[in-house]
Design a protein around this motif. Sequence first.
Motif, PDB file in Angstrom:
ATOM      1  N   ASN A   5       0.835  -1.196   0.000  1.00 27.59           N
ATOM      2  CA  ASN A   5       0.000   0.000   0.000  1.00 27.59           C
ATOM      3  C   ASN A   5       0.879   1.260   0.000  1.00 27.59           C
ATOM      4  OD1 ASN A   5      -2.573   1.352   0.099  1.00 27.59           O
ATOM      5  ND2 ASN A   5      -2.178   1.809   2.246  1.00 27.59           N
ATOM      6  N   GLY A   6       2.134   1.089  -0.375  1.00 26.94           N
ATOM      7  CA  GLY A   6       3.066   2.203  -0.359  1.00 26.94           C
ATOM      8  C   GLY A   6       3.659   2.475  -1.721  1.00 26.94           C
ATOM      9  N   LEU A   7       4.208   3.663  -1.849  1.00 29.04           N
ATOM     10  CA  LEU A   7       4.811   4.087  -3.103  1.00 29.04           C
ATOM     11  C   LEU A   7       5.843   5.164  -2.792  1.00 29.04           C
ATOM     12  CD1 LEU A   7       4.168   3.332  -6.107  1.00 29.04           C
ATOM     13  CD2 LEU A   7       2.839   5.456  -6.208  1.00 29.04           C
ATOM     14  N   GLY A   8       7.013   5.062  -3.398  1.00 29.10           N
ATOM     15  CA  GLY A   8       8.008   6.105  -3.237  1.00 29.10           C
ATOM     16  C   GLY A   8       7.742   7.226  -4.226  1.00 29.10           C
ATOM     17  N   LEU A   9       7.471   8.419  -3.717  1.00 33.59           N
ATOM     18  CA  LEU A   9       7.184   9.562  -4.584  1.00 33.59           C
ATOM     19  C   LEU A   9       7.950  10.787  -4.101  1.00 33.59           C
ATOM     20  CD1 LEU A   9       3.289   9.307  -5.036  1.00 33.59           C
ATOM     21  CD2 LEU A   9       5.058   8.569  -6.644  1.00 33.59           C
ATOM     22  N   CYS A  10       8.357  11.636  -5.036  1.00 34.87           N
ATOM     23  CA  CYS A  10       8.931  12.922  -4.643  1.00 34.87           C
ATOM     24  C   CYS A  10       7.813  13.789  -4.077  1.00 34.87           C
ATOM     25  CB  CYS A  10       9.606  13.600  -5.834  1.00 34.87           C
ATOM     26  SG  CYS A  10       8.462  14.153  -7.120  1.00 34.87           S
ATOM     27  N   LEU A  33       4.978   3.620 -13.860  1.00 35.73           N
ATOM     28  CA  LEU A  33       5.676   3.618 -12.578  1.00 35.73           C
ATOM     29  C   LEU A  33       6.938   2.772 -12.665  1.00 35.73           C
ATOM     30  CD1 LEU A  33       2.786   3.053  -9.987  1.00 35.73           C
ATOM     31  CD2 LEU A  33       3.898   5.214 -10.558  1.00 35.73           C
ATOM     32  N   GLN A  34       7.996   3.242 -12.035  1.00 31.95           N
ATOM     33  CA  GLN A  34       9.224   2.470 -11.906  1.00 31.95           C
ATOM     34  C   GLN A  34       9.158   1.742 -10.568  1.00 31.95           C
ATOM     35  OE1 GLN A  34      11.555   2.736 -14.719  1.00 31.95           O
ATOM     36  NE2 GLN A  34       9.540   3.516 -15.333  1.00 31.95           N
ATOM     37  N   LEU A  35       8.937   0.417 -10.634  1.00 28.40           N
ATOM     38  CA  LEU A  35       8.606  -0.360  -9.440  1.00 28.40           C
ATOM     39  C   LEU A  35       9.716  -1.331  -9.057  1.00 28.40           C
ATOM     40  CD1 LEU A  35       4.913  -1.177 -10.402  1.00 28.40           C
ATOM     41  CD2 LEU A  35       5.691   0.538  -8.762  1.00 28.40           C
ATOM     42  N   PRO A  36       9.700  -1.793  -7.798  1.00 24.22           N
ATOM     43  CA  PRO A  36      10.663  -2.816  -7.369  1.00 24.22           C
ATOM     44  C   PRO A  36      10.503  -4.104  -8.185  1.00 24.22           C
ATOM     45  CG  PRO A  36       9.537  -1.831  -5.486  1.00 24.22           C
ATOM     46  CD  PRO A  36       8.819  -1.359  -6.697  1.00 24.22           C
ATOM     47  N   GLN A  37      11.587  -4.840  -8.351  1.00 23.92           N
ATOM     48  CA  GLN A  37      11.539  -6.105  -9.091  1.00 23.92           C
ATOM     49  C   GLN A  37      10.747  -7.162  -8.329  1.00 23.92           C
ATOM     50  OE1 GLN A  37      12.706  -6.763 -12.241  1.00 23.92           O
ATOM     51  NE2 GLN A  37      13.047  -4.535 -12.311  1.00 23.92           N
ATOM     52  N   ASN A  38      10.836  -7.141  -7.022  1.00 27.31           N
ATOM     53  CA  ASN A  38      10.139  -8.124  -6.188  1.00 27.31           C
ATOM     54  C   ASN A  38       8.641  -7.842  -6.230  1.00 27.31           C
ATOM     55  OD1 ASN A  38       9.095  -9.767  -4.167  1.00 27.31           O
ATOM     56  ND2 ASN A  38      10.805  -9.404  -2.770  1.00 27.31           N
ATOM     57  N   HIS A  39       7.834  -8.793  -6.729  1.00 23.41           N
ATOM     58  CA  HIS A  39       6.400  -8.560  -6.906  1.00 23.41           C
ATOM     59  C   HIS A  39       5.689  -8.339  -5.574  1.00 23.41           C
ATOM     60  CE1 HIS A  39       6.292 -12.859  -5.869  1.00 23.41           C
ATOM     61  NE2 HIS A  39       5.011 -12.665  -5.552  1.00 23.41           N
ATOM     62  N   ILE A  40       6.261  -8.839  -4.486  1.00 22.47           N
ATOM     63  CA  ILE A  40       5.650  -8.661  -3.167  1.00 22.47           C
ATOM     64  C   ILE A  40       5.642  -7.183  -2.760  1.00 22.47           C
ATOM     65  CG2 ILE A  40       5.879  -9.216  -0.710  1.00 22.47           C
ATOM     66  CD1 ILE A  40       7.047 -11.887  -1.493  1.00 22.47           C
ATOM     67  N   LEU A  41       6.594  -6.432  -3.278  1.00 25.49           N
ATOM     68  CA  LEU A  41       6.731  -5.024  -2.915  1.00 25.49           C
ATOM     69  C   LEU A  41       5.909  -4.096  -3.810  1.00 25.49           C
ATOM     70  CD1 LEU A  41      10.605  -4.918  -2.341  1.00 25.49           C
ATOM     71  CD2 LEU A  41       8.804  -5.371  -0.661  1.00 25.49           C
ATOM     72  N   LYS A  42       5.338  -4.650  -4.879  1.00 27.67           N
ATOM     73  CA  LYS A  42       4.598  -3.816  -5.825  1.00 27.67           C
ATOM     74  C   LYS A  42       3.201  -3.487  -5.291  1.00 27.67           C
ATOM     75  CE  LYS A  42       7.013  -5.530  -9.921  1.00 27.67           C
ATOM     76  NZ  LYS A  42       6.891  -6.208 -11.243  1.00 27.67           N
ATOM     77  N   PRO A  43       2.589  -2.392  -5.778  1.00 26.98           N
ATOM     78  CA  PRO A  43       1.252  -2.009  -5.311  1.00 26.98           C
ATOM     79  C   PRO A  43       0.213  -3.088  -5.555  1.00 26.98           C
ATOM     80  CG  PRO A  43       2.275  -0.189  -6.473  1.00 26.98           C
ATOM     81  CD  PRO A  43       3.175  -1.376  -6.670  1.00 26.98           C
ATOM     82  N   ASN A  44      -0.610  -3.285  -4.558  1.00 26.38           N
ATOM     83  CA  ASN A  44      -1.717  -4.231  -4.645  1.00 26.38           C
ATOM     84  C   ASN A  44      -2.798  -3.658  -5.554  1.00 26.38           C
ATOM     85  OD1 ASN A  44      -4.534  -5.012  -3.573  1.00 26.38           O
ATOM     86  ND2 ASN A  44      -3.235  -6.617  -2.755  1.00 26.38           N
TER      87      ASN A  44
END
Length: 338
Positions: free
Chosen positions: A258-263, A313-324
């Motif tokens: 439920n998180g996202l890295g944003l400026c 979006l530029q997302l983490p490779q690990n699918h567990i870390l990606k937005p639900n």
Amino acid sequence: MSTRKTKNLTKSDLRYLLIDSLKTYSDNVYYIDGNNPYRFSLNKKTTYILIRNVHESGKGRSNPDECRFQVSNSIGLVKALKSRVNVIVLGFFADENVFTAWDPLVFNNRFDSDFMDTSVKKSRSVYSRFSVQESANQNKIANYVDDNNQSIISFKPEYLGLYLENIDNIHNLDESELHKLIEFSDNENVEDFAGSISLGNEQLVVTHTRFKRDPNFRRKVYEAYNNKCAMCGIQLELIEAAHIVPHSHEVGTDDISNGLGLCSLHHTAYDKSLIYFDHNFTIKVNKNKMKYLEKMGLDGGFRKFEELAFEKLQLPQNHILKPNTENISIANQIRGIN
């Protein structure tokens, strides 16, 4: 008869106006559903808001200071009235950038029985005064009492949350007491403030809710997104841990999905519904919000802003870390994306 010209906002414009106005008062606010009346949650209390553009009163009315809007018995309004939740009636006068509010108790009593049969179209007019709205623009809030002894209140948009929170009492205040309430709210406009003030025979509440970020959530998001903005790639110590579903919402968790890295820029733009992303993680500008901002004269710099974002979006490779994906659907709904 008045001959003044007034600006009109569409239903979509008015919805974003309500969302933006309420978020200046509390983080604990989100759009639930509805197409005018709209259903909102403010500090975990549900409210229906019916809003119309205020315009001149028209033929047959001799007072040039008089303005009005009409309310008809739509299916949505009847549903709201049947819910037994207060239906807040607001007019918006874009020329002065103020809301005008009618006592919901008077409104509900007046329209409850008349409007229940939607097979027969009915409409009623509610009236205000241009001069009172002009006074509210200059002094933050103003009111007048009509021939039926109803107090009609006009106020700047940033006080909508304060108005809603005190809906049971606020129409009992005179104008001097209304100004004292505004002054108290302004002076106590700090994070996580909750207090009350006695005015006349009424006890009024002021709550400014700003939720603090969980440091563990922030750390996990920073690590997952390598201290970069998922929408533009910037670092420069401008990264923030954004919640997809706000943590004030009942399903808004501090889970990394439920998180996202944003400026800071894209975090604010996302929370204000200017920019969003779909289930394919494609980044999109909210065209309906942009149309609203253009009408309000708040669209400066849009072209530069539009050029800042990636296509996806530029997302983490690990699918567990990606937005639900379920979180994405909820987030777009409560931000008024459609």
